[in-house]
Design a protein around this motif. Structure first.
Motif, PDB file in Angstrom:
ATOM      1  N   LEU A  80      48.732  26.538  56.101  1.00 34.78           N
ATOM      2  CA  LEU A  80      47.659  25.857  55.378  1.00 34.78           C
ATOM      3  C   LEU A  80      47.643  26.267  53.907  1.00 34.78           C
ATOM      4  O   LEU A  80      47.504  27.443  53.579  1.00 34.78           O
ATOM      5  N   SER A  81      47.781  25.270  53.041  1.00 34.56           N
ATOM      6  CA  SER A  81      47.832  25.518  51.594  1.00 34.56           C
ATOM      7  C   SER A  81      46.773  24.690  50.883  1.00 34.56           C
ATOM      8  O   SER A  81      46.608  23.502  51.170  1.00 34.56           O
ATOM      9  N   THR A  82      46.040  25.322  49.963  1.00 36.59           N
ATOM     10  CA  THR A  82      45.109  24.579  49.122  1.00 36.59           C
ATOM     11  C   THR A  82      45.206  25.098  47.695  1.00 36.59           C
ATOM     12  O   THR A  82      45.963  26.027  47.407  1.00 36.59           O
ATOM     13  N   LYS A  83      44.439  24.473  46.805  1.00 37.83           N
ATOM     14  CA  LYS A  83      44.593  24.759  45.377  1.00 37.83           C
ATOM     15  C   LYS A  83      43.228  24.831  44.682  1.00 37.83           C
ATOM     16  O   LYS A  83      42.264  24.228  45.145  1.00 37.83           O
ATOM     17  N   SER A  84      43.224  25.520  43.551  1.00 44.57           N
ATOM     18  CA  SER A  84      42.052  25.527  42.672  1.00 44.57           C
ATOM     19  C   SER A  84      42.512  25.281  41.244  1.00 44.57           C
ATOM     20  O   SER A  84      43.483  25.888  40.782  1.00 44.57           O
ATOM     21  N   ALA A  85      41.812  24.403  40.557  1.00 41.19           N
ATOM     22  CA  ALA A  85      42.114  24.116  39.149  1.00 41.19           C
ATOM     23  C   ALA A  85      41.175  24.860  38.200  1.00 41.19           C
ATOM     24  O   ALA A  85      41.197  24.632  36.996  1.00 41.19           O
ATOM     25  N   GLN A  86      40.342  25.731  38.752  1.00 37.69           N
ATOM     26  CA  GLN A  86      39.455  26.513  37.898  1.00 37.69           C
ATOM     27  C   GLN A  86      40.275  27.516  37.085  1.00 37.69           C
ATOM     28  O   GLN A  86      41.225  28.100  37.593  1.00 37.69           O
ATOM     29  N   ARG A  87      39.882  27.732  35.839  1.00 33.34           N
ATOM     30  CA  ARG A  87      40.623  28.654  34.973  1.00 33.34           C
ATOM     31  C   ARG A  87      39.888  29.973  34.749  1.00 33.34           C
ATOM     32  O   ARG A  87      40.445  30.890  34.146  1.00 33.34           O
ATOM     33  N   ASP A  88      38.655  30.078  35.252  1.00 39.74           N
ATOM     34  CA  ASP A  88      37.884  31.309  35.095  1.00 39.74           C
ATOM     35  C   ASP A  88      37.701  31.990  36.452  1.00 39.74           C
ATOM     36  O   ASP A  88      37.806  31.356  37.506  1.00 39.74           O
ATOM     37  N   TYR A  89      37.412  33.277  36.427  1.00 38.73           N
ATOM     38  CA  TYR A  89      37.297  34.070  37.650  1.00 38.73           C
ATOM     39  C   TYR A  89      36.209  33.535  38.581  1.00 38.73           C
ATOM     40  O   TYR A  89      36.460  33.291  39.767  1.00 38.73           O
ATOM     41  N   GLU A  90      35.014  33.353  38.067  1.00 38.91           N
ATOM     42  CA  GLU A  90      33.892  32.936  38.904  1.00 38.91           C
ATOM     43  C   GLU A  90      34.149  31.574  39.532  1.00 38.91           C
ATOM     44  O   GLU A  90      33.863  31.350  40.713  1.00 38.91           O
ATOM     45  N   GLY A  91      34.687  30.651  38.739  1.00 38.50           N
ATOM     46  CA  GLY A  91      34.946  29.320  39.264  1.00 38.50           C
ATOM     47  C   GLY A  91      35.989  29.328  40.371  1.00 38.50           C
ATOM     48  O   GLY A  91      35.826  28.667  41.394  1.00 38.50           O
ATOM     49  N   ALA A  92      37.074  30.090  40.170  1.00 40.57           N
ATOM     50  CA  ALA A  92      38.125  30.157  41.181  1.00 40.57           C
ATOM     51  C   ALA A  92      37.630  30.848  42.446  1.00 40.57           C
ATOM     52  O   ALA A  92      37.921  30.402  43.571  1.00 40.57           O
ATOM     53  N   TRP A  93      36.846  31.935  42.297  1.00 40.43           N
ATOM     54  CA  TRP A  93      36.333  32.657  43.464  1.00 40.43           C
ATOM     55  C   TRP A  93      35.384  31.772  44.274  1.00 40.43           C
ATOM     56  O   TRP A  93      35.417  31.766  45.501  1.00 40.43           O
ATOM     57  N   GLU A 121      45.913  26.933  28.710  1.00 38.71           N
ATOM     58  CA  GLU A 121      45.471  27.209  30.076  1.00 38.71           C
ATOM     59  C   GLU A 121      46.047  28.529  30.582  1.00 38.71           C
ATOM     60  O   GLU A 121      45.384  29.277  31.297  1.00 38.71           O
ATOM     61  N   VAL A 122      47.283  28.803  30.212  1.00 37.84           N
ATOM     62  CA  VAL A 122      47.913  30.067  30.609  1.00 37.84           C
ATOM     63  C   VAL A 122      47.125  31.237  30.039  1.00 37.84           C
ATOM     64  O   VAL A 122      46.808  32.210  30.739  1.00 37.84           O
ATOM     65  N   ASP A 123      46.787  31.145  28.766  1.00 37.94           N
ATOM     66  CA  ASP A 123      46.012  32.214  28.116  1.00 37.94           C
ATOM     67  C   ASP A 123      44.671  32.395  28.804  1.00 37.94           C
ATOM     68  O   ASP A 123      44.219  33.529  29.031  1.00 37.94           O
ATOM     69  N   ARG A 124      44.028  31.302  29.163  1.00 35.17           N
ATOM     70  CA  ARG A 124      42.716  31.395  29.823  1.00 35.17           C
ATOM     71  C   ARG A 124      42.847  32.006  31.212  1.00 35.17           C
ATOM     72  O   ARG A 124      42.034  32.836  31.620  1.00 35.17           O
ATOM     73  N   LEU A 125      43.862  31.618  31.940  1.00 32.06           N
ATOM     74  CA  LEU A 125      44.067  32.125  33.301  1.00 32.06           C
ATOM     75  C   LEU A 125      44.265  33.632  33.324  1.00 32.06           C
ATOM     76  O   LEU A 125      43.798  34.315  34.246  1.00 32.06           O
ATOM     77  N   PHE A 126      44.946  34.154  32.317  1.00 32.03           N
ATOM     78  CA  PHE A 126      45.264  35.584  32.280  1.00 32.03           C
ATOM     79  C   PHE A 126      44.322  36.392  31.390  1.00 32.03           C
ATOM     80  O   PHE A 126      44.561  37.559  31.131  1.00 32.03           O
ATOM     81  N   SER A 127      43.244  35.765  30.938  1.00 31.76           N
ATOM     82  CA  SER A 127      42.255  36.469  30.120  1.00 31.76           C
ATOM     83  C   SER A 127      41.460  37.438  30.994  1.00 31.76           C
ATOM     84  O   SER A 127      41.543  37.382  32.227  1.00 31.76           O
ATOM     85  N   PRO A 128      40.674  38.357  30.397  1.00 32.02           N
ATOM     86  CA  PRO A 128      39.919  39.334  31.198  1.00 32.02           C
ATOM     87  C   PRO A 128      39.039  38.710  32.280  1.00 32.02           C
ATOM     88  O   PRO A 128      38.864  39.300  33.347  1.00 32.02           O
ATOM     89  N   ASN A 129      38.479  37.529  32.028  1.00 34.02           N
ATOM     90  CA  ASN A 129      37.655  36.844  33.025  1.00 34.02           C
ATOM     91  C   ASN A 129      38.351  35.603  33.577  1.00 34.02           C
ATOM     92  O   ASN A 129      37.703  34.662  34.036  1.00 34.02           O
ATOM     93  N   GLY A 130      39.692  35.624  33.530  1.00 37.43           N
ATOM     94  CA  GLY A 130      40.461  34.464  33.963  1.00 37.43           C
ATOM     95  C   GLY A 130      40.623  34.372  35.469  1.00 37.43           C
ATOM     96  O   GLY A 130      40.399  35.334  36.215  1.00 37.43           O
ATOM     97  N   ALA A 131      41.031  33.206  35.913  1.00 38.58           N
ATOM     98  CA  ALA A 131      41.143  32.932  37.353  1.00 38.58           C
ATOM     99  C   ALA A 131      42.190  33.779  38.056  1.00 38.58           C
ATOM    100  O   ALA A 131      42.090  34.017  39.261  1.00 38.58           O
ATOM    101  N   MET A 132      43.202  34.253  37.327  1.00 40.85           N
ATOM    102  CA  MET A 132      44.243  35.033  37.990  1.00 40.85           C
ATOM    103  C   MET A 132      43.672  36.280  38.651  1.00 40.85           C
ATOM    104  O   MET A 132      44.214  36.745  39.666  1.00 40.85           O
ATOM    105  N   LYS A 133      42.599  36.808  38.128  1.00 42.01           N
ATOM    106  CA  LYS A 133      41.972  37.974  38.769  1.00 42.01           C
ATOM    107  C   LYS A 133      41.423  37.598  40.150  1.00 42.01           C
ATOM    108  O   LYS A 133      41.471  38.396  41.093  1.00 42.01           O
ATOM    109  N   ALA A 134      40.899  36.391  40.264  1.00 44.00           N
ATOM    110  CA  ALA A 134      40.406  35.925  41.562  1.00 44.00           C
ATOM    111  C   ALA A 134      41.558  35.723  42.540  1.00 44.00           C
ATOM    112  O   ALA A 134      41.457  36.079  43.726  1.00 44.00           O
ATOM    113  N   PHE A 135      42.660  35.163  42.056  1.00 41.37           N
ATOM    114  CA  PHE A 135      43.818  34.956  42.917  1.00 41.37           C
ATOM    115  C   PHE A 135      44.370  36.288  43.416  1.00 41.37           C
ATOM    116  O   PHE A 135      44.688  36.439  44.606  1.00 41.37           O
ATOM    117  N   GLN A 136      44.465  37.259  42.520  1.00 45.38           N
ATOM    118  CA  GLN A 136      44.956  38.577  42.925  1.00 45.38           C
ATOM    119  C   GLN A 136      44.003  39.246  43.914  1.00 45.38           C
ATOM    120  O   GLN A 136      44.435  39.841  44.906  1.00 45.38           O
TER     121      GLN A 136
END
Length: 284
Positions: A80-93, A121-136
């Motif tokens: 099962l695979s799904t996706k999120s287009a949110q770029r911030d931590y709170e939105g992705a979580w 978008e890359v810069d936003r994703l990897f920012s201190p409050n970016g979505a990549m923190k939620a993914f990790q």
């Protein structure tokens, strides 16, 4: 499951993945055709298509709702695979927990950063409050097993994402029109992603439907074209049981095309290639 569809090793994950995966847009996000959509998903799984691909953005969650209903009782049989287009931590979580609720599950096999298209978008994703923190965090907490990234606009942006984080997979477009686009994924990006040793899933195989039909190509030709490249699975959306069965047959009968045969398909596409590839390359 009648698992008679060929499989390929999905990069470093080691999973044997069917060469055909079920995409979740179109009819599979339409609540008005829910019964038909559930039937398509169920038959896909019974036919050996156990990689199911959906996203929060497909019908604003309605696709996930339909998939959640369809996999009840067979959750352990599907990837099962799904996706999120949110770029911030709170939105992705928040997206993740809403996805779990709609999919009626306590875990997701693969969570994808959806359609990364532009450098900002890359810069936003990897920012201190970016979505990549939620993914990790989701992977650390075992809410998701694998992390991926998708894009259909600019291969340079997708390459940057793969350079900045050890994703388990990537999803990108591949069809006979793609090599003609000035921002093609079919050349350097495919080779770069292959060297990463990760799962390679392709989309837009039917050219958003514009490559199929009289005077153009058959489903089998387009499927063979994509899977004759060193990728692992093709995520394709059928809009009916008939279309699903046609795709399943193409997968079961798959035979790789020679390089000359692939080039011949590309040559046939040339007159209208940019009309096709230009559509999804312009999507945000």
């Amino acid at each position: 499951m009648k698992n008679t569809i060929p499989t390929r090793r999905y990069g470093k994950t080691g999973i044997q993945m069917p060469v055909l995966a079920l995409g979740g847009a179109g009819i599979l996000q339409d609540l008005n055709r829910r019964q038909q959509a559930v039937a398509i998903i169920r038959e896909a799984v019974e036919s050996g298509v156990y990689y199911l691909d959906t996203a929060v953005q497909y019908g604003n969650g309605t696709s996930e709702t339909i998939f959640g209903e369809a996999i009840q009782g067979i959750r352990d049989q599907v990837f099962l695979s799904t996706k999120s287009a949110q770029r911030d931590y709170e939105g992705a979580w928040r997206d993740l927990h809403e996805s779990l609720r709609r999919l009626r599950t306590d875990r997701i096999d693969q969570w994808i950063v959806h359609h990364v298209s532009f450098p900002h978008e890359v810069d936003r994703l990897f920012s201190p409050n970016g979505a990549m923190k939620a993914f990790q965090r989701a992977k650390e907490q075992k809410l998701v097993r694998y992390l991926g990234v998708s894009g259909h606009n600019d291969p340079r942006v997708l390459r940057t994402m793969l350079e900045r984080f050890p994703f388990d997979m990537v999803l990108f477009p591949l069809n006979p029109a793609e090599p003609y686009h000035p921002r093609t994924f079919a050349r350097e990006f495919l080779e770069f992603a292959l060297q990463k040793g990760i799962g390679l899933a392709v989309m837009k195989v039917m050219g958003v439907g514009r490559l199929v039909g009289e005077g153009r190509f058959t489903v089998s030709e387009l499927f063979r074209y994509a899977l004759s490249h060193p990728v692992h699975t093709a995520v394709i959306l059928p809009n009916s049981l008939r279309e699903l069965r046609e795709l399943v047959q193409a997968a079961r009968e798959f035979r790789p095309l020679s390089q000359a045969a692939r080039q011949a398909l590309e040559e046939r596409t040339k007159p209208f290639a940019l009309q096709v590839a230009g559509i999804y390359h312009q999507w945000p």
